[in-house]
Design an enzyme around this catalytic site. Structure first.
Site, PDB file in Angstrom:
ATOM      1  CE  LYS A   1      45.669  42.890  46.213  1.00 13.21           C
ATOM      2  NZ  LYS A   1      44.729  41.717  46.266  1.00 13.21           N
TER       3      LYS A   1
ATOM      4  NE  ARG B   1      41.254  39.545  37.196  1.00 17.34           N
ATOM      5  CZ  ARG B   1      40.356  40.424  36.818  1.00 17.34           C
ATOM      6  NH1 ARG B   1      39.220  40.310  36.550  1.00 17.34           N
ATOM      7  NH2 ARG B   1      41.144  41.460  36.733  1.00 17.34           N
TER       8      ARG B   1
ATOM      9  CB  CYS C   1      38.058  41.762  50.169  1.00 16.12           C
ATOM     10  SG  CYS C   1      36.574  40.706  49.629  1.00 16.12           S
TER      11      CYS C   1
ATOM     12  CD  GLN D   1      44.342  38.637  51.895  1.00 14.35           C
ATOM     13  OE1 GLN D   1      43.355  38.013  51.227  1.00 14.35           O
ATOM     14  NE2 GLN D   1      45.047  39.557  51.180  1.00 14.35           N
TER      15      GLN D   1
ATOM     16  CG  MET E   1      43.774  35.112  44.613  1.00  7.78           C
ATOM     17  SD  MET E   1      44.352  34.770  42.687  1.00  7.78           S
ATOM     18  CE  MET E   1      45.057  33.310  43.092  1.00  7.78           C
TER      19      MET E   1
ATOM     20  N   GLY F   1      46.856  43.752  39.407  1.00  3.89           N
ATOM     21  CA  GLY F   1      46.060  44.107  38.519  1.00  3.89           C
ATOM     22  C   GLY F   1      46.322  44.194  36.974  1.00  3.89           C
ATOM     23  CG  ASP F   2      43.928  44.012  33.972  1.00  3.46           C
ATOM     24  OD1 ASP F   2      43.148  43.289  34.493  1.00  3.46           O
ATOM     25  OD2 ASP F   2      43.669  45.000  33.263  1.00  3.46           O
TER      26      ASP F   2
HETATM   27  C1  LIG Z   1      38.036  34.853  42.222  1.00  9.25           C
HETATM   28  C2  LIG Z   1      39.074  35.944  43.055  1.00  9.25           C
HETATM   29  C3  LIG Z   1      39.319  35.674  44.358  1.00  9.25           C
HETATM   30  C4  LIG Z   1      40.043  36.826  45.126  1.00  9.25           C
HETATM   31  N1  LIG Z   1      40.310  36.714  46.426  1.00  9.25           N
HETATM   32  C5  LIG Z   1      41.398  37.348  46.886  1.00  9.25           C
HETATM   33  C6  LIG Z   1      41.492  37.348  48.145  1.00  9.25           C
HETATM   34  O1  LIG Z   1      41.155  36.475  48.988  1.00  9.25           O
HETATM   35  N2  LIG Z   1      42.609  38.087  48.755  1.00  9.25           N
HETATM   36  C7  LIG Z   1      43.094  39.240  48.070  1.00  9.25           C
HETATM   37  O2  LIG Z   1      44.060  40.087  48.540  1.00  9.25           O
HETATM   38  N3  LIG Z   1      42.909  39.417  46.805  1.00  9.25           N
HETATM   39  C8  LIG Z   1      41.987  38.617  46.114  1.00  9.25           C
HETATM   40  N4  LIG Z   1      41.608  38.747  44.924  1.00  9.25           N
HETATM   41  C9  LIG Z   1      42.350  39.804  44.023  1.00  9.25           C
HETATM   42  C10 LIG Z   1      43.331  39.537  43.395  1.00  9.25           C
HETATM   43  O3  LIG Z   1      44.444  39.147  44.259  1.00  9.25           O
HETATM   44  C11 LIG Z   1      43.822  40.345  42.370  1.00  9.25           C
HETATM   45  O4  LIG Z   1      44.530  41.464  43.236  1.00  9.25           O
HETATM   46  C12 LIG Z   1      43.201  41.051  41.449  1.00  9.25           C
HETATM   47  O5  LIG Z   1      42.392  40.006  40.881  1.00  9.25           O
HETATM   48  C13 LIG Z   1      43.777  41.783  40.197  1.00  9.25           C
HETATM   49  O6  LIG Z   1      44.626  40.989  39.755  1.00  9.25           O
HETATM   50  P1  LIG Z   1      44.432  40.292  38.143  1.00  9.25           P
HETATM   51  O7  LIG Z   1      43.830  41.484  37.579  1.00  9.25           O
HETATM   52  O8  LIG Z   1      45.861  40.147  37.814  1.00  9.25           O
HETATM   53  O9  LIG Z   1      43.647  39.255  38.442  1.00  9.25           O
HETATM   54  C14 LIG Z   1      40.864  37.715  44.187  1.00  9.25           C
HETATM   55  C15 LIG Z   1      40.343  37.877  42.818  1.00  9.25           C
HETATM   56  C16 LIG Z   1      39.649  36.937  42.281  1.00  9.25           C
HETATM   57  C17 LIG Z   1      39.349  37.057  40.893  1.00  9.25           C
END
Ligand SMILES: Cc1cc2nc3c(=O)[nH]c(=O)nc-3n(C[C@H](O)[C@H](O)[C@H](O)COP(=O)(O)O)c2cc1C
Length: 315
Positions: free
Chosen positions: A123, A209, A84, A54, A1, A185-186
């Site tokens: 992804k 998150r 992204c 990634q 992330m 997702g969530d």
């Molecule tokens: C600050 C932040 C940075 C992220 N960076 C990436 C990333 O570099 N590559 C990626 O595939 N997803 C990235 N994501 C998305 C997360 O991997 C995830 O798919 C998304 O937050 C949904 O999951 P969640 O609702 O459980 O957080 C990022 C999300 C956040 C909040």
């Protein structure tokens, strides 16, 4: 992330049982330059395994150069980012913008699959916007390219990180593919993760998150899958110990100034959801020296422990 899953973050989360971790997304163009920022993103150690890197690219032409640049690095999996939503990424035809062009994505993935020394994954998101939810088509094209597994975030590019997760589309993708599907997702706590498995039938889940300031999510999950129990939330002393450890790792990794700058957001996350810490969080962003943030952590530790019961992680 991006901006989060650096080596210190991964070390902390692995110590709570995270079984697999990824680097921040790395642009293939940055890989050929290998500046200080990119070197930090790639730094790892023997305890930091298995590790996925990634990649972000707009087409297949820079992929071979990127793989060459990775030759001296130890890693276990390559993931390609077609998810992204950030404007500066999408504008360059990278990330979620590839959801609009399944065939281009397939060509990139084919090159990766043909030349990568490790398994390749992708992804994706559910689609570009609510009028163009095409995850099933994207997923089938990706599987055709020969990838080993697929990650799907059940939101469109337009949704960003808000709005509801589209569990049905994740299920549709899971039902259409032969390769493992890992859902995102969530996945913020045990009940939400159970819901993801139950509705979609996914083979695995990705935590994002839910781990920010709460590496205990891995303990929670392991306990839940072992005996169905939810366990207690960590108290203030446990949180402080992890915060100090995290801060220490950041300072070792980046030096005091940058390490502290990165820790600001983690201070917010570690103390979030806990009553009467808002003033501490406002002050945390203004700290410029290590002693200042350490004394804020001490103030946090001195809070009445009853206030910790206001944490609402399991809801
Ligand atoms: C600050 C932040 C940075 C992220 N960076 C990436 C990333 O570099 N590559 C990626 O595939 N997803 C990235 N994501 C998305 C997360 O991997 C995830 O798919 C998304 O937050 C949904 O999951 P969640 O609702 O459980 O957080 C990022 C999300 C956040 C909040």
């Amino acid at each position: 992330m991006s901006g989060v899953s650096d080596l210190p973050f991964r070390i902390i989360n692995r110590s709570f049982g995270a079984p697999f971790a990824f680097t921040e997304m790395i642009d293939v163009n940055a890989l050929s330059v290998l500046d200080k920022r990119t070197r930090h993103m790639l730094s790892s150690n023997p305890g930091d395994r298995p590790l996925g890197i990634q990649l972000l690219a707009s087409d297949s032409k820079d992929i071979l150069k990127a793989l060459k640049a990775l030759e001296s690095i130890e890693y276990d999996l390559l993931d390609f980012n077609a998810a992204c939503p950030t404007p500066k990424v999408v504008r360059k035809g990278k990330g979620a913008s590839l959801l609009k062009d399944p065939h281009k994505l397939k060509e990139i993935l084919k090159v990766l699959v043909n030349h990568s020394p490790v398994p390749v994954t992708v992804k994706i998101r559910s689609g570009w916007d609510s009028d163009s939810v095409n995850a099933r088509e994207i997923a089938l094209c990706s599987e055709d390219a020969g990838i080993n597994a697929l990650f799907i975030h059940g939101r469109t590019k337009t949704q960003g990180y808000s709005g509801t997760v589209d569990y049905e589309t994740i299920k549709e993708v899971k039902d259409a593919l032969k390769i493992p599907v890992i859902a995102s997702g969530d996945n913020l706590n045990v009940p939400r993760i159970k819901k993801m498995f139950d509705i979609t039938g996914c083979d695995g889940i990705a935590i994002a998150r839910g781990s920010f300031g709460y590496p205990w999510i891995f303990h929670d999950l392991i306990r839940f899958f072992e005996d169905g129990s939810m366990g207690e939330e960590p108290g203030v002393n446990a949180r402080v110990e992890v915060m100090k450890n995290h801060l220490n790792l950041l300072v070792q990794h980046y030096g005091e100034q940058r390490g502290l700058g990165i820790f600001h957001k983690f201070f917010i996350w570690y103390t979030k959801g806990i009553g009467k810490t808002r003033i501490l969080r406002d002050r945390a962003f203004r700290t410029e020296r290590l002693e200042e943030i350490l004394s804020l952590i001490d103030e946090f530790q001195a809070l009445d422990k009853n206030k910790m019961s206001q944490a609402t992680r399991h809801k």
